[in-house]
Design an enzyme around this catalytic site. Structure first.
Site, PDB file in Angstrom:
ATOM      1  NE  ARG A   1      37.535  43.463  39.194  1.00  0.00           N
ATOM      2  CZ  ARG A   1      37.330  42.645  40.223  1.00  0.00           C
ATOM      3  NH1 ARG A   1      37.150  43.136  41.440  1.00  0.00           N
ATOM      4  NH2 ARG A   1      37.314  41.334  40.048  1.00  0.00           N
TER       5      ARG A   1
ATOM      6  CD  GLU B   1      43.255  46.535  42.129  1.00  0.00           C
ATOM      7  OE1 GLU B   1      42.112  47.009  42.193  1.00  0.00           O
ATOM      8  OE2 GLU B   1      43.494  45.332  42.253  1.00  0.00           O
TER       9      GLU B   1
ATOM     10  CG  HIS C   1      41.406  43.910  44.955  1.00  0.00           C
ATOM     11  ND1 HIS C   1      41.386  44.104  43.582  1.00  0.00           N
ATOM     12  CD2 HIS C   1      40.272  43.218  45.232  1.00  0.00           C
ATOM     13  CE1 HIS C   1      40.303  43.548  43.070  1.00  0.00           C
ATOM     14  NE2 HIS C   1      39.605  42.999  44.046  1.00  0.00           N
TER      15      HIS C   1
HETATM   16  C1  GLV Z   1      37.458  40.343  43.740  1.00  0.00           C
HETATM   17  O1  GLV Z   1      37.685  41.471  43.434  1.00  0.00           O
HETATM   18  C2  GLV Z   1      36.644  39.459  42.993  1.00  0.00           C
HETATM   19  O2  GLV Z   1      36.154  39.827  41.922  1.00  0.00           O
HETATM   20  O3  GLV Z   1      36.473  38.336  43.456  1.00  0.00           O
END
Ligand code: GLV
Ligand code: GLV
Length: 324
Positions: A236, A265, A283
């Protein structure tokens, strides 16, 4: 028939499963649901299939008073107020395991792209300005034999570490508990965070985001890292103080960074995109056809189980379903 709101179109495999037993509404436009759409969906539905960018707070959880379950289409669930869900008796689930190798592979994709300057080299080739082979052009750093530091040895961190076995790396890791799989698999050694920061050539982040992990990597850590080191983040964004990262990269405190996630983000910090020593992706850690299909099925199955009054295997607050 139970009503389910899916906040963004996912693989048909998941939608079809839901449609067999529920009245399903899928957010029509291919963009994140707006706050209004999310609240409306939660107001109407018994179950919500949410994306990681949907903020599932108390207002959403209590929107219509009838919400029973939220199945997050992600392994991370920092977007959900789990305490409020517990208070309101709303079950919450995530999608672990099915995206583990895909996300670990993405960390490696970024690691190699940064180490070997894949992106600037690609850019030069496309520009048509390449003059031909040159002894000093895009000279990167070796990966084989280097020290890999894994921060967070859960499923993904462990998988990422195990994948290093072909590169003869020294693997060190920082985690609350020991990871026997990592230790037995690649001889990894569990160390303190400071030692990992100081000794690693590549650092890869695999922690969930919470109050203790937020800005785990900031100015003091960049000061302590090797100037030749690279930082990889597929976890993250807010695990890193992103403004401090831009500053560290500019000043050469570290050599490079590969990022798939961002503190704010979908925005990114000022100056990040101007740096040549970063690789920045959108991402896409879990974005393989296999993983995304499996995530859709898992989230749908979780939601069906919870709407049925059962916790199901990936429920994060099973006590909501224990009655009497
Ligand atoms: C992606 O970032 C997830 O948490 O699946
Ligand atoms: C959890 O975040 C994991 O590593 O799967």
């Amino acid at each position: 028939m139970k009503k389910v709101y899916v906040s963004r179109a996912i693989s048909d495999k998941g939608i079809e499963l839901l449609r067999r037993q529920c009245d399903v509404r899928v957010q029509a436009a291919d963009r994140p649901a707006t706050r209004e759409e999310l609240l409306e969906g939660a107001d109407w539905a018994d179950g919500l299939l949410s994306m990681l960018c949907d903020k599932i707070d108390e207002e959403v959880l209590s929107a219509g008073g009838g919400l029973k379950a939220v199945a997050n289409y992600a392994v991370g669930y920092d977007n959900i107020d789990l305490a409020a869900a517990g208070r309101l008796g709303v079950g919450v689930s995530n999608t672990p395991d099915v995206l583990t190798h895909a996300t670990a592979e993405m960390a490696w994709a970024l690691l190699f792209a940064v180490a070997r300057q894949v992106v600037p080299s690609d850019r030069l080739m496309r520009s048509g300005r390449w003059q031909g082979w040159a002894p000093m052009e895009f000279v990167g750093c070796d990966v084989t034999g280097k020290t890999l530091g894994i921060i967070g040895a859960g499923r993904i961190g462990t998988a990422m570490g195990l994948m290093s076995s072909g590169f003869g790396m020294k693997v060190i890791y920082w985690n609350r508990s020991a990871s026997p799989r990592l230790e037995e698999g690649v001889g990894a050694q569990r160390v303190e965070l400071d030692q990992l920061i100081e000794e690693s050539d590549f650092i890869s982040l695999h922690l969930p985001l919470n109050d203790t992990s937020r800005h785990l990597i900031g100015k003091p850590q960049f000061e302590a890292m090797k100037p030749t080191s690279c930082l990889i983040n597929t976890g993250r964004g807010a695990l890193i103080d992103e403004a401090a990262l831009v500053d560290a990269l500019r000043k050469g405190k570290i050599a490079g960074a590969g990022l798939d996630v961002y503190e704010f983000e979908p925005a990114m910090s000022k100056g990040l995109a101007d740096l040549d020593n970063v690789v920045i992706t959108t991402h896409t850690g879990s974005a393989t056809s296999g993983s995304r299909g499996d995530m859709a099925v898992m989230a749908a199955e979780n939601l069906i189980a919870m709407l049925d009054g059962r916790a199901g295997a990936q429920c994060l607050n099973a006590k909501v379903f224990r009655h009497g």
